[in-house]
Scaffold this motif. Structure first.
Motif, mmCIF file in Angstrom:
data_model
loop_
_atom_site.group_PDB
_atom_site.id
_atom_site.type_symbol
_atom_site.label_atom_id
_atom_site.label_comp_id
_atom_site.label_asym_id
_atom_site.label_seq_id
_atom_site.Cartn_x
_atom_site.Cartn_y
_atom_site.Cartn_z
ATOM 1 N N HIS A 108 -2.004 -66.370 25.737
ATOM 2 C CA HIS A 108 -2.154 -67.452 26.892
ATOM 3 C C HIS A 108 -2.100 -68.892 26.101
ATOM 4 C CE1 HIS A 108 -4.399 -68.664 30.387
ATOM 5 N NE2 HIS A 108 -5.082 -69.671 29.596
ATOM 6 N N GLU A 130 -0.062 -63.780 30.155
ATOM 7 C CA GLU A 130 -0.635 -63.666 28.890
ATOM 8 C C GLU A 130 -0.597 -62.248 28.363
ATOM 9 O OE1 GLU A 130 -4.546 -65.008 29.799
ATOM 10 O OE2 GLU A 130 -5.095 -62.988 30.677
ATOM 11 N N ALA A 131 -0.375 -61.208 29.106
ATOM 12 C CA ALA A 131 -0.345 -59.712 28.573
ATOM 13 C C ALA A 131 1.205 -59.488 28.187
ATOM 14 C CB ALA A 131 -0.806 -58.914 29.615
ATOM 15 N N ASP A 132 2.050 -60.275 28.470
ATOM 16 C CA ASP A 132 3.470 -60.082 28.384
ATOM 17 C C ASP A 132 3.834 -60.702 26.849
ATOM 18 O OD1 ASP A 132 6.254 -59.923 28.057
ATOM 19 O OD2 ASP A 132 6.644 -60.556 29.947
ATOM 20 N N ARG A 170 -4.027 -61.195 23.624
ATOM 21 C CA ARG A 170 -3.851 -61.894 24.904
ATOM 22 C C ARG A 170 -4.345 -63.250 25.145
ATOM 23 N NH1 ARG A 170 -4.848 -58.320 30.088
ATOM 24 N NH2 ARG A 170 -4.253 -59.963 31.579
#
Ligand SMILES: [Zn+2]
Length: 117
Positions: A39, A87-89, A35
């Motif tokens: 980012h 950021e988590a995608d 993550r």
């Protein structure tokens, strides 16, 4: 993305990592999660589309302006808001539109709290 472990970068201890011209500097004891890398890759995409120097100039100017506004200046910066939101995608960069960060310049920040990178 090149990752460099450094005791000196980022200069402030409260930030775990910094992306300088596409090179990711991280303190020695910080866990580099998928993550966190995502980012920083979003920041690299922002830098590439703007040119590296304009990215840092806009980043600094926006931070200075937001210091005078309500909320946390750092987490309100449009580049950071795009990066934190996605950021988590892990497929985000494949579908991201150029200058996607620009829509966060005026949008209200719902996640106004301190972040550590
Ligand atoms: Zn960031």
């Amino acid at each position: 993305m090149k990752i460099v472990r450094s005791k000196y970068l980022p200069p402030l201890r409260r930030h775990a990592a910094i992306n300088l011209f596409g090179v990711f500097f991280v303190h020695p004891n910080v866990a580099v999660s998928r993550r966190l890398v995502n980012h920083e890759r979003i920041h690299t995409a922002q830098m590439r589309e703007l040119g590296y120097l304009p990215f840092y100039v806009i980043y600094l100017v926006e931070w200075l302006v937001r210091l005078m506004m309500r909320g946390n200046a750092y987490s309100s910066i449009s580049f950071e808001r795009e990066a934190y939101k996605h950021e988590a995608d892990f497929q985000y960069l494949e579908k991201r539109k150029h200058y996607a960060w620009a829509k966060y310049v005026k949008k209200k920040n719902k996640r106004n709290k301190l972040f550590n990178h």
